[in-house]
Design a protein around this motif. Structure first.
Motif, PDB file in Angstrom:
ATOM      1  N   ASP A  69      58.090 136.033-103.811  1.00 41.38           N
ATOM      2  CA  ASP A  69      56.391 136.444-103.244  1.00 41.38           C
ATOM      3  C   ASP A  69      56.321 138.293-103.947  1.00 41.38           C
ATOM      4  N   VAL A  70      54.935 137.563-105.040  1.00 45.33           N
ATOM      5  CA  VAL A  70      54.468 138.467-105.433  1.00 45.33           C
ATOM      6  C   VAL A  70      54.254 139.853-104.521  1.00 45.33           C
ATOM      7  N   THR A  71      53.960 140.419-103.356  1.00 49.98           N
ATOM      8  CA  THR A  71      53.661 141.132-102.144  1.00 49.98           C
ATOM      9  C   THR A  71      55.130 141.947-102.739  1.00 49.98           C
ATOM     10  N   ASP A  72      56.124 141.716-102.847  1.00 49.66           N
ATOM     11  CA  ASP A  72      57.306 142.377-102.702  1.00 49.66           C
ATOM     12  C   ASP A  72      58.148 142.567-103.848  1.00 49.66           C
ATOM     13  N   ASN A  95      47.734 138.037-113.587  1.00 46.45           N
ATOM     14  CA  ASN A  95      47.821 138.139-112.182  1.00 46.45           C
ATOM     15  C   ASN A  95      47.190 137.230-112.160  1.00 46.45           C
ATOM     16  N   ASN A  96      47.313 136.216-110.960  1.00 42.56           N
ATOM     17  CA  ASN A  96      46.006 135.138-110.599  1.00 42.56           C
ATOM     18  C   ASN A  96      45.703 135.357-108.622  1.00 42.56           C
ATOM     19  N   THR A  97      47.400 135.696-108.168  1.00 46.77           N
ATOM     20  CA  THR A  97      47.339 135.433-106.640  1.00 46.77           C
ATOM     21  C   THR A  97      45.975 136.519-105.668  1.00 46.77           C
ATOM     22  N   GLY A  98      45.594 135.355-105.303  1.00 49.95           N
ATOM     23  CA  GLY A  98      44.218 136.125-104.496  1.00 49.95           C
ATOM     24  C   GLY A  98      44.711 134.896-103.082  1.00 49.95           C
ATOM     25  N   ALA A  99      43.474 135.658-102.349  1.00 47.85           N
ATOM     26  CA  ALA A  99      43.117 135.745-101.459  1.00 47.85           C
ATOM     27  C   ALA A  99      41.722 135.728-100.326  1.00 47.85           C
ATOM     28  N   GLN A 100      41.260 135.551 -99.822  1.00 44.60           N
ATOM     29  CA  GLN A 100      40.146 135.363 -98.845  1.00 44.60           C
ATOM     30  C   GLN A 100      39.624 135.818 -97.049  1.00 44.60           C
ATOM     31  N   HIS A 101      39.087 136.105 -97.208  1.00 43.29           N
ATOM     32  CA  HIS A 101      39.097 136.266 -95.957  1.00 43.29           C
ATOM     33  C   HIS A 101      37.246 136.888 -95.311  1.00 43.29           C
ATOM     34  N   ARG A 102      36.725 135.839 -94.660  1.00 45.58           N
ATOM     35  CA  ARG A 102      35.205 136.384 -94.388  1.00 45.58           C
ATOM     36  C   ARG A 102      35.063 136.698 -92.985  1.00 45.58           C
ATOM     37  N   ALA A 103      34.354 137.842 -92.877  1.00 44.59           N
ATOM     38  CA  ALA A 103      33.684 138.171 -91.071  1.00 44.59           C
ATOM     39  C   ALA A 103      33.432 139.377 -91.656  1.00 44.59           C
ATOM     40  N   PRO A 104      32.643 139.840 -91.116  1.00 41.53           N
ATOM     41  CA  PRO A 104      30.855 140.747 -90.610  1.00 41.53           C
ATOM     42  C   PRO A 104      32.336 141.668 -90.214  1.00 41.53           C
ATOM     43  N   ARG A 115      46.410 142.385 -95.373  1.00 39.99           N
ATOM     44  CA  ARG A 115      46.443 141.268 -96.432  1.00 39.99           C
ATOM     45  C   ARG A 115      45.936 141.150 -97.518  1.00 39.99           C
ATOM     46  N   LEU A 116      44.723 140.888 -97.414  1.00 37.80           N
ATOM     47  CA  LEU A 116      43.834 140.932 -98.184  1.00 37.80           C
ATOM     48  C   LEU A 116      44.432 141.935 -99.371  1.00 37.80           C
ATOM     49  N   LEU A 117      44.171 143.301 -99.059  1.00 32.62           N
ATOM     50  CA  LEU A 117      45.173 144.452-100.091  1.00 32.62           C
ATOM     51  C   LEU A 117      46.364 144.271-100.903  1.00 32.62           C
ATOM     52  N   GLU A 118      46.428 143.260 -99.933  1.00 34.60           N
ATOM     53  CA  GLU A 118      48.951 143.104-100.831  1.00 34.60           C
ATOM     54  C   GLU A 118      48.401 141.964-101.142  1.00 34.60           C
ATOM     55  N   THR A 119      47.783 140.871-100.982  1.00 36.52           N
ATOM     56  CA  THR A 119      47.436 139.854-101.948  1.00 36.52           C
ATOM     57  C   THR A 119      46.936 139.465-103.145  1.00 36.52           C
ATOM     58  N   ASN A 120      45.618 140.619-103.291  1.00 32.04           N
ATOM     59  CA  ASN A 120      45.331 140.399-104.354  1.00 32.04           C
ATOM     60  C   ASN A 120      44.727 142.179-105.320  1.00 32.04           C
ATOM     61  N   PHE A 125      49.686 145.199-109.116  1.00 31.15           N
ATOM     62  CA  PHE A 125      49.942 146.230-109.392  1.00 31.15           C
ATOM     63  C   PHE A 125      51.175 146.656-109.531  1.00 31.15           C
ATOM     64  N   LEU A 126      52.568 145.165-108.288  1.00 33.04           N
ATOM     65  CA  LEU A 126      53.836 145.187-108.567  1.00 33.04           C
ATOM     66  C   LEU A 126      54.014 144.150-109.517  1.00 33.04           C
ATOM     67  N   VAL A 127      53.734 143.256-110.268  1.00 38.09           N
ATOM     68  CA  VAL A 127      54.030 142.366-111.114  1.00 38.09           C
ATOM     69  C   VAL A 127      53.869 142.979-112.682  1.00 38.09           C
TER      70      VAL A 127
END
Length: 257
Positions: A69-72, A95-104, A115-120, A125-127
């Motif tokens: 887990d790249v966030t740990d 460093n490619n791991t990423g996620a998206q979430h769309r909402a106003p 979640r986006l901060l940790e994943t993206n 930074f950690l890796v």
């Protein structure tokens, strides 16, 4: 590659995070085709093994998997140590791991922001930090952070995603400032709008897809293979004096109004 020795990366050990699908899988394939020993990373070992089998069949390359887990932070430290012990000294990190979430913005859930901060961003930074700790004593290494056109511009509904990718741009420049004296080059690769499993619904939306084609001078969505040449350049000796830069591969989107 023998005709262009400055671009030769054969035999180098490369770790690509988030490489079981999409852009990460394509980048891992490109590095394998260039002769790297590629370490595929994700959290799902079974999915990674399927990706490894697919790439081995396509390329005949040297591919291994390392699930963490790249966030740990603890898992990242163990993962990099495993790569160093079982595969070899790490030369290249993507460093490619990423996620998206769309909402106003006014409806964006707290949990998805974090979640986006940790994943993206936190993951890079950690890796990146752990990779630098093993690369620095050896005096060389290549780190490429996958940024985005959203490192520069944004559309409604993706403000948190754009914030993480803007942060990735500045993390890249900051890593350059700290790590260049140790012989490590840190650069960013910024995709535009690309066809992947994660964007399939957008590609199928004719209104949105038409906007992408009209907004992009090249007149089309990107194909994941379009990113490979830029990556190979950034991790090759040809880019030994390229540091802290973001190379946008966007069909010209950021160049026009």
């Amino acid at each position: 590659m023998t005709a262009l020795p400055r671009f030769d990366i054969a035999g180098r050990v490369a770790l690509v995070t988030g490489s079981s699908q999409g852009i990460g899988l394509a980048l891992a394939q490109g590095l394998a085709e260039a002769g790297c020993r590629v370490v595929l990373n994700g959290r799902d070992e079974a999915k990674l093994q399927r990706a490894r089998d697919t790439l081995a069949e396509r390329t005949g390359g040297d591919l291994v998997t390392c699930a963490f887990d790249v966030t740990d932070a603890a898992q990242v430290a163990d993962g990099i140590a495993t790569v160093e012990r079982d595969v070899g000294p790490l030369d290249i990190l993507v460093n490619n791991t990423g996620a998206q979430h769309r909402a106003p913005l006014v409806d964006f859930p707290d949990a998805d922001w974090y979640r986006l901060l940790e994943t993206n961003l936190t993951s890079a930074f950690l890796v990146g930090r752990e990779a630098a700790r093993v690369m620095s004593p050896r005096g060389h290494g290549k780190i490429v952070n996958i940024c985005s056109v959203q490192s520069e511009v944004v559309r409604p509904g993706i403000a948190p995603y754009a914030a993480t990718k803007g942060g990735m741009k500045m993390l890249t420049k900051g890593m350059c400032a700290d790590l260049a004296p140790s012989g490590i080059q840190v650069n960013g690769l910024g995709p535009g709008y690309f066809e992947t499993e994660l964007t399939a619904a957008l590609v199928a939306d004719e209104t949105f897809s038409g906007w992408v084609r009209g907004r992009t001078p090249a007149g089309r969505w990107g194909k994941v293979d379009d990113l490979v040449g830029a990556l190979v350049f950034l991790v090759s000796p040809a880019a030994d004096f390229v540091n802290g830069q973001i190379l946008y591969v966007d069909g010209g989107m950021l160049s026009v109004l």
